[in-house]
Design a protein around this motif. Structure first.
Motif, PDB file in Angstrom:
ATOM      1  N   LYS A  57       0.833  -1.208   0.000  1.00 20.38           N
ATOM      2  CA  LYS A  57       0.000   0.000   0.000  1.00 20.38           C
ATOM      3  C   LYS A  57       0.869   1.259   0.000  1.00 20.38           C
ATOM      4  O   LYS A  57       0.642   2.191  -0.785  1.00 20.38           O
ATOM      5  N   VAL A  60       2.717   1.963  -3.399  1.00 18.67           N
ATOM      6  CA  VAL A  60       1.857   2.576  -4.420  1.00 18.67           C
ATOM      7  C   VAL A  60       1.615   4.049  -4.095  1.00 18.67           C
ATOM      8  O   VAL A  60       1.675   4.906  -4.980  1.00 18.67           O
ATOM      9  N   LYS A  61       1.372   4.349  -2.842  1.00 24.15           N
ATOM     10  CA  LYS A  61       1.160   5.749  -2.456  1.00 24.15           C
ATOM     11  C   LYS A  61       2.388   6.603  -2.735  1.00 24.15           C
ATOM     12  O   LYS A  61       2.269   7.795  -2.993  1.00 24.15           O
ATOM     13  N   ARG A  80      -2.449  -7.195  -2.548  1.00 23.29           N
ATOM     14  CA  ARG A  80      -3.669  -6.674  -1.923  1.00 23.29           C
ATOM     15  C   ARG A  80      -3.457  -5.247  -1.451  1.00 23.29           C
ATOM     16  O   ARG A  80      -4.320  -4.368  -1.670  1.00 23.29           O
ATOM     17  N   ALA A  83      -3.408  -2.924  -4.414  1.00 24.56           N
ATOM     18  CA  ALA A  83      -4.755  -2.725  -4.965  1.00 24.56           C
ATOM     19  C   ALA A  83      -5.586  -1.823  -4.070  1.00 24.56           C
ATOM     20  O   ALA A  83      -6.355  -0.991  -4.564  1.00 24.56           O
ATOM     21  N   GLU A  84      -5.436  -1.967  -2.758  1.00 22.46           N
ATOM     22  CA  GLU A  84      -6.174  -1.117  -1.829  1.00 22.46           C
ATOM     23  C   GLU A  84      -5.781   0.352  -1.948  1.00 22.46           C
ATOM     24  O   GLU A  84      -6.602   1.240  -1.733  1.00 22.46           O
ATOM     25  N   ALA A  85      -4.537   0.586  -2.316  1.00 24.52           N
ATOM     26  CA  ALA A  85      -4.076   1.976  -2.490  1.00 24.52           C
ATOM     27  C   ALA A  85      -4.468   2.527  -3.852  1.00 24.52           C
ATOM     28  O   ALA A  85      -4.310   3.710  -4.104  1.00 24.52           O
ATOM     29  N   LYS A  86      -4.968   1.664  -4.712  1.00 25.11           N
ATOM     30  CA  LYS A  86      -5.388   1.995  -6.077  1.00 25.11           C
ATOM     31  C   LYS A  86      -4.224   2.491  -6.903  1.00 25.11           C
ATOM     32  O   LYS A  86      -4.229   3.412  -7.631  1.00 25.11           O
TER      33      LYS A  86
END
Length: 86
Positions: A57, A60-61, A80, A83-86
């Motif tokens: 997460k 990605v951020k 996961r 993906a949660e961080a898009k």
């Protein structure tokens, strides 16, 4: 019986080199990325699973792509989180 002549072996080197070139061409098209590898045997309730998920997460951020082997455990945790961080 396979052909083990020197000519065949020299072409093998060129095929392997070609595989490296293809991989580098593919990776060059990605944004900055981090590869994550780890145990495939850790369950979701494991502390390292939780940390890998958070790491994915945060990566990605921070603008990184997350690349994994796609297997279970640590790798799916990092996916996961990413993906949660898009």
């Amino acid at each position: 019986m396979p052909d083990t002549s020197l000519a065949t072996e020299s072409w093998r080197v060129l095929r392997i080199t070609g595989e490296f070139v293809d991989a580098i061409d593919t990776l060059c098209k990605l944004p900055p990325a981090v590869s994550v590898f780890g145990s495939a045997r850790l369950p979701e309730d494991n502390e390292y699973y939780r940390l890998a998920r958070e790491c994915g997460k945060q990566l990605v951020k921070a603008g990184f792509a997350v690349i994994t082997g796609g297997g279970p455990g640590i790798m799916v945790a990092a996916n996961r989180g990413a993906a949660e961080a898009k």
